[in-house]
Design an enzyme around this catalytic site. Sequence first.
Site, short mmCIF file in Angstrom:
data_model
loop_
_atom_site.label_atom_id
_atom_site.label_comp_id
_atom_site.label_asym_id
_atom_site.label_seq_id
_atom_site.Cartn_x
_atom_site.Cartn_y
_atom_site.Cartn_z
CG ASP A 91 -1.99 1.05 1.18
OD1 ASP A 91 -2.11 1.72 0.13
OD2 ASP A 91 -2.72 1.21 2.17
CG ASP B 11 -3.37 3.73 -3.31
OD1 ASP B 11 -4.23 2.85 -3.55
OD2 ASP B 11 -3.53 4.61 -2.45
CD GLU B 12 -5.60 -1.07 -1.51
OE1 GLU B 12 -5.35 -1.93 -0.65
OE2 GLU B 12 -6.54 -0.26 -1.42
#
Length: 497
Positions: free
Chosen positions: A11, A106-107
């Site tokens: 993350d 983003d993860e």
Amino acid sequence: MRREASILHVDLDAMFAAVEQRDKPSLRGKPVIVGGVAGRGVVSTASYEARAYGAHSAMPMAQARRRCPLNTAFLSPRFPAYQRTSAVVMELLAGVSPLVEQVSIDEAYIDLAPTGTDLSVPAVTALATRLKAEIAAATGGVTGSIGAASSKLLAKIGSDLNKPDGLTIVPPGDELLVLHPLPVRRLGGVGPATEQRLHRSGIRTVGDLAAASLEDLVDWFGTAHGHGLFRLARADDPRPVVSSREAKSVSAEETFDIDVRDPARLHHELDLLSARVAGRLRRSGLTGRTVNIKVRHPDFTTVTRALTRDQPTDDGVLIAQLARRLLGEVPTAGGIRLLGVGVSTLYDFAQDDLFSAAGEDPPVLTFPGDLPRGSADAAPAVTVSDPAAGPAAGPAPGPAPAVVAAAPSPTPAGSVSAPPVPAAVPVWRSGQDVRHDDHGPGWVQGSGIGRVTVRFEGPLTPVGRVRTFFVDDPRLHPADPPDWSGGPDGSSQGEER
């Protein structure tokens, strides 16, 4: 539940704000908020400096302005910049395992089980530590937090426990020791309404939830949600890591602790990587026609080369021979940081011809390694005031900045011509990337009352100077996001001081 901590959750930390601070030296160490800066906008991401004042995602922007100090930068999103950074990270993750599940920009989850690597806690810790360093280096300083556990639930919780730039390994057998002391809101299925209902029943931690009966949970939340909470409270999460699309290639890569210059060592590494790829192909019942290599130099410049055979193969020796030939096309005298081998154009059968197996030259097709970069021209635009000032008084979101003159319409003879249509007024949004004909690249610090303020700096420059122009200055143009890697777009950014 798995017997090893073989699932990673990566993350990126406050990604949007982190990218803004990377690209804008004057904002580093200061509160930064990205989101809808005008009207009823909400916070998309708050930097950790802004979170110290109580700002957080999904908060109304007006409330965030009241909480944060005057030097807070309120910026409109630059999605092309975030997407470019995300692509770099996802490429790194794909080199760790063929099974990566990207769940947002983003993860992502990574399943280490198919890699055949050591899955002991020390080995997974070393791998995750190395991966964190590679992410920060490849993105110009954007950090990521990683959780490793035997399930997706615990891996995701782990990545959030020690942010930013954190690493949490949940050893197999310790899942409940980590999970039960946490507040119930840490569970993915617990939102504000569920949390309030649990609090009314005296349930505040996951351990409290695990002590509740299944009958009560079903009575309170229904069959599906009740059973789900019952299982999650016991760390019962069998969900697999599922790639978002069918695998298009099988690859392996190695990042060296010290840059490698010796050709013999590089050839040896290619042989080892090719054997790993061939083994994965055979275990998956696949073959491939296209062999490609990836070479990353010490400055993080990445070059790829590929060639395609007539027939598919899973022969490690042949893959290594072709990989060596491709490496001969790449300069290596300056050292190599990372080396990768892959096979694509996959099939579920092998059909090697005798001539190719004997070493005859197959037909070659070379593909360029660089993809065209995205453009920021399609991003929404908002006119706002200076980031350190109050709420903007400009117009609502509009198209990207442009000065468009209306073409005159033909006027029939003897008729009265219509008055000319005025040129459109450019709309600039705070944080937007721009380039000035005289001062070079920079970003919009604020706009209003017919003027736009630009700070001329970039990810590799010192803090830049500020200049103010009329909003319709023909020398000011929208620009693509800057290059943080030291290439032509990033090494000479900003005005000379």
